[in-house]
Design a protein around this motif. Structure first.
Motif, mmCIF file in Angstrom:
data_model
loop_
_atom_site.group_PDB
_atom_site.id
_atom_site.type_symbol
_atom_site.label_atom_id
_atom_site.label_comp_id
_atom_site.label_asym_id
_atom_site.label_seq_id
_atom_site.Cartn_x
_atom_site.Cartn_y
_atom_site.Cartn_z
ATOM 1 N N PHE A 86 67.877 87.179 113.117
ATOM 2 C CA PHE A 86 66.636 86.943 113.855
ATOM 3 C C PHE A 86 65.396 87.241 113.017
ATOM 4 N N CYS A 87 65.585 87.658 111.773
ATOM 5 C CA CYS A 87 64.489 88.279 111.020
ATOM 6 C C CYS A 87 63.533 87.241 110.429
ATOM 7 N N CYS A 133 63.364 92.396 101.935
ATOM 8 C CA CYS A 133 64.279 93.409 102.487
ATOM 9 C C CYS A 133 65.570 93.417 101.678
ATOM 10 N N ARG A 183 67.308 101.963 107.391
ATOM 11 C CA ARG A 183 68.431 101.333 108.088
ATOM 12 C C ARG A 183 69.492 102.382 108.400
ATOM 13 N N LYS A 203 73.617 92.643 111.756
ATOM 14 C CA LYS A 203 72.811 93.819 111.421
ATOM 15 C C LYS A 203 73.460 94.667 110.330
ATOM 16 N N ASN A 241 59.834 97.115 104.513
ATOM 17 C CA ASN A 241 60.575 96.647 105.697
ATOM 18 C C ASN A 241 61.797 97.510 105.941
ATOM 19 N N TRP A 285 68.437 94.340 102.580
ATOM 20 C CA TRP A 285 69.578 93.878 103.377
ATOM 21 C C TRP A 285 69.474 92.366 103.607
ATOM 22 N N ASN A 286 68.332 91.934 104.102
ATOM 23 C CA ASN A 286 68.019 90.514 104.258
ATOM 24 C C ASN A 286 69.122 89.727 104.977
ATOM 25 N N GLY A 287 69.752 90.368 105.967
ATOM 26 C CA GLY A 287 70.885 89.708 106.602
ATOM 27 C C GLY A 287 70.705 89.395 108.080
ATOM 28 N N CYS A 288 69.765 90.059 108.770
ATOM 29 C CA CYS A 288 69.696 89.932 110.235
ATOM 30 C C CYS A 288 69.282 88.509 110.628
HETATM 31 S S1 SF4 Z 1 65.355 92.903 110.502
HETATM 32 FE FE1 SF4 Z 1 64.824 94.545 109.074
HETATM 33 S S2 SF4 Z 1 66.774 95.160 108.167
HETATM 34 FE FE2 SF4 Z 1 67.123 93.159 109.098
HETATM 35 S S3 SF4 Z 1 66.787 91.706 107.441
HETATM 36 FE FE3 SF4 Z 1 64.837 91.921 108.541
HETATM 37 S S4 SF4 Z 1 63.698 93.503 107.454
HETATM 38 FE FE4 SF4 Z 1 65.846 93.639 106.822
#
Ligand code: SF4
Length: 503
Positions: A266-267, A259, A329, A368, A305, A261-264
């Protein structure tokens, strides 16, 4: 080589992973065949004599040919009631097909009363007693003809619903074709292998477990020479493209993995440390245009993703030539109404968007990278452009309490006209991510292959309370209930784009 996509997964589109592997292998001159054992196995099961005698099952059995034809007919998608009846009847028939063995097969799942896909011992038991699997009569006839002249059998295991079926097929192959090399890969296997301290419990059964993209490994195993070409447009030609349960071909395509962004917090992608890899935009757009011209899809499913802003712009500049949808996103590009209109002109019919919460504090704590004011603007723009929104919410995160969950409800109610479909998930904590290390993780676990762990919510907002809130308050709100009724049963977002114009 034979690459197999085992049952059970939603049979609405061809499996992208083995189609991509086949094209790369062929580019290296390595012969390879594909078997969508999921689609073929499910269709075979639906043809078997009816075991149940109740009225619903008898009706479902009598109408099976008509219902399958209806799910392949675009007209059916103009009538959500007719569509819903066809899906539920087909699913009913599948559910009655495996009771002798105790397994319950569905269009989107496979349940067994004793065997769990989260326990390696149960998967080994499924392999050992493969003749008890409801698909055994089918695969024990089909695999010998497909394996003729083959040296390597590769299984692509991506979803939990496939796990018991995969191991039953592997058990059969091991017993009947002991000389074959058995390779097991796919998204679920990658998640297993990436767990810290992973020890392979399948060594006696599977010759090679492959995590991540399998091209390089398979080329090496087949004795292919030269540098690995990691990309070639997926090859779907040898799959039964007209038999999937959709009103035409849905073409799956991934322009990236990981991803951007790769920041969330919980991901699972982040917890597994999956790197972001993307094709050059020019390449992805050209592939899509070529594939569309060759296969004539009714819909393109972008599997990324999160589709990158660069690819969104690429699709606007050079539309793929068919309707498309995927995950994006709440980025600032979508806050521009002209850009949203241009996306619509490029063929975009639906965007899946992860908001998770309608409370800015929670959204920030989840990292997010979303500003709710921008999110509101994006939702309004997409509505005006005529692009449906499938909104994803996540309840019960460590960052949330009941008061904040209620603000999510308020957000949905305020934006009800811009939300076509809703996905509500209960938070699962990735067992090996940074979050697990920060919280009071409970020693309870569902099995040695479980990717998630139970945890003590820091502010007492536990799963029982979250479920109660969802059932008693959130789902019952008239605005929410109206959106939830839009969701196509069982196929959910995979068929939702076909209803986008009617919502
Ligand atoms: S939840 Fe979605 S947007 Fe956030 S890091 Fe994971 S893949 Fe990326």
């Amino acid at each position: 080589m034979l690459l197999i996509f085992p049952p059970v997964a939603k049979p609405s589109e061809p499996p992208a992973g083995i189609a991509r592997l086949a094209s790369v292998l062929h580019a290296h001159g390595i012969p390879c065949r594909l078997l969508d054992a999921n689609l073929e196995g499910l269709l075979w099961l639906l043809e078997q004599p009816l075991a149940a005698t109740d009225t619903w099952s008898r009706r479902a059995g009598k109408n099976i040919a008509r219902n399958l034809a209806a799910l392949r007919n675009p007209q059916t998608y103009r009538s959500p009631d007719r569509y819903g009846r066809a899906v539920k009847d087909v699913n009913r028939l599948l559910a009655t097909a495996g009771p002798e063995q105790g397994a319950v097969v569905g269009l989107a799942d496979y349940q067994h009363p004793r065997l769990s896909p989260l326990r390696s011992a149960d998967l080994l038991a499924a392999a050992e007693r493969h003749e008890e699997n409801p698909f055994f009569p089918w695969f024990s006839a089909r695999l010998p003809e497909m394996l003729d002249g083959v040296r390597i059998a590769g299984f692509s295991l991506n979803y939990l619903g496939q796990a018991l079926g995969t191991f039953a097929m592997i058990g059969y192959v091991r017993q009947q074709f002991p000389e074959l090399t058995v390779v097991l890969g796919g998204g679920l296997v990658t998640s297993w292998v990436k767990r810290p301290g992973w020890r392979n419990p399948f060594g006696g059964l599977v010759d090679h477990l492959v995590d991540g993209p399998g091209e390089e490994f398979l080329i090496g195993l087949s004795g292919g020479a030269g540098e690995c070409c990691h990309h070639a447009p997926p090859e779907f030609d040898s799959l039964p493209l007209r038999k999937y349960l959709a009103p035409g071909l849905i073409l799956p395509y991934a322009a990236s993995s990981g991803c951007y962004w790769n920041g969330c917090t919980f991901c699972p992608e982040r917890a597994e440390g999956n790197a972001y890899r993307s094709l050059p935009v020019e390449r992805a757009v050209s592939d899509l245009r070529d594939l569309t011209a060759r296969t004539g899809p009714v819909l393109i499913h972008l599997l990324d993703n999160a589709i990158s802003p660069a690819l969104l712009r690429g699709l606007v500049e050079r539309p793929p030539g068919a309707s498309w949808y995927g995950f994006a996103r709440f980025d600032c590009e979508l806050a521009d109404p002209d850009f949203c209109r241009a996306l619509k002109r490029s063929g975009c019919v639906m965007l899946k968007l992860g908001l998770e919460s309608g409370d800015q504090g929670v959204v920030d704590r989840l990292n997010k990278g979303i500003d709710l004011v921008t999110a509101s603007r994006v939702l309004a723009n997409l509505r005006q452009a005529g692009i449906a929104v499938y909104l994803y919410l996540l309840f019960g995160t460590p960052a949330e309490t009941e008061a904040e969950a209620r603000r999510t409800l308020e957000f949905v109610v305020r934006h009800r006209d811009s939300i076509s479909f809703l996905n509500r998930a209960l938070f699962n904590m990735p067992a090996f991510g940074a979050e697990a290390a920060e919280h009071d993780v409970e020693p309870f676990y569902e099995g040695d292959l479980s990717l998630y762990t139970a945890f003590r919510h820091p502010r007492g907002w536990d799963r029982t309370k979250v479920r109660r809130f969802l059932n008693n308050e959130f789902n019952r709100h008239p605005a929410v209930a109206a959106i939830l009724r839009n969701d196509p049963p069982l196929f959910t977002s995979n068929h939702a784009p076909f209803f986008a114009g009617t919502r």
